[in-house]
Design an enzyme around this catalytic site. Structure first.
Site, short mmCIF file in Angstrom:
data_model
loop_
_atom_site.label_atom_id
_atom_site.label_comp_id
_atom_site.label_asym_id
_atom_site.label_seq_id
_atom_site.Cartn_x
_atom_site.Cartn_y
_atom_site.Cartn_z
N CYS A 1 0.82 -1.23 0.00
CA CYS A 1 0.00 0.00 0.00
C CYS A 1 0.85 1.26 0.00
CB CYS A 1 -0.95 -0.01 1.19
SG CYS A 1 -0.14 0.00 2.81
N HIS B 1 -1.70 1.16 7.14
CA HIS B 1 -2.26 1.05 5.79
C HIS B 1 -2.61 2.44 5.29
CE1 HIS B 1 -3.91 -1.33 2.53
NE2 HIS B 1 -4.96 -0.53 2.51
N HIS C 1 -5.57 1.34 -3.30
CA HIS C 1 -4.60 0.84 -2.32
C HIS C 1 -4.22 -0.57 -2.71
CE1 HIS C 1 -7.87 -1.29 0.23
NE2 HIS C 1 -8.43 -0.86 -0.88
#
Length: 195
Positions: free
Chosen positions: A98, A151, A167
């Site tokens: 990510c 993330h 992502h």
């Protein structure tokens, strides 16, 4: 001789006077748009323009760069990796994680962010979720042991009251998801604006 000097000076003064009235000096002004750091060229203004005429001078909206031009370039760059498999530490079409996707998308446009999502979350301006725009970064805590941000996603669209972001996930690789999905809604931590 004296008559000659009078005629000479009179001729010079007429030439100078005629130059100042017929020749118009223009000034071109360039200002920097603080949002995009691009030059904006303000229309030329003739010397002798009155102050109230200046107030009525407007910029041509077509000459002003859109605030989000760089954001759209970054978004389009990131979207080309859709479908690329997940690879921890990856930043190439062979595989990416990510933060690698976000890092590479900004780096390709000469904007250098930290390589790790928790460090990226220290950059830019923290904003409210309701202020989110395309190009902003969403940060998540996906129940890791350290309870840190782990993330990141790049906002690519806001439509039908849903924030869509690109992502890379361990199971699906690079995908576009919605913040309305239960998992991402629960893991969401903050949104930051880099541009």
């Amino acid at each position: 001789m004296q008559k000659f000097l009078v005629i000479f000076f009179l001729s010079i003064s007429l030439i100078l006077a005629s130059c100042s009235t017929s020749k118009k000096t223009t000034y071109s002004k360039v200002i920097i748009d603080k949002r995009t750091h691009r030059d904006i060229h303000v229309p030329s203004i003739e010397h002798g323009t009155k102050r109230n005429e200046l107030r009525n001078t407007t910029l041509n909206p077509n000459s002003i760069p859109k605030m989000s031009d760089a954001k759209y370039d970054i978004i389009n760059y990131a979207k080309q990796f859709e479908g690329v498999k997940y690879k921890w530490g990856g930043t190439t079409p062979e595989g990416m994680d990510c933060s690698g996707l976000v890092f590479e998308s900004f780096r390709a446009h000469d904007i250098f962010l930290p390589r790790i999502s928790r460090d990226m979350a220290k950059r830019g301006e923290k904003i409210l979720l309701k202020e989110t725009l395309k190009g902003d970064l969403l940060f998540f805590k996906t129940q890791n042991r350290r309870n840190d941000i782990n993330h990141v996603g790049l906002v690519v669209a806001i439509e039908d009251n849903a924030i869509k972001f690109i992502h890379s996930t361990t199971q699906s690789g690079v995908i576009i998801s919605s913040l309305n999905e239960e998992y991402w809604k629960n893991a969401f931590t903050e949104v930051r604006r880099i541009l």
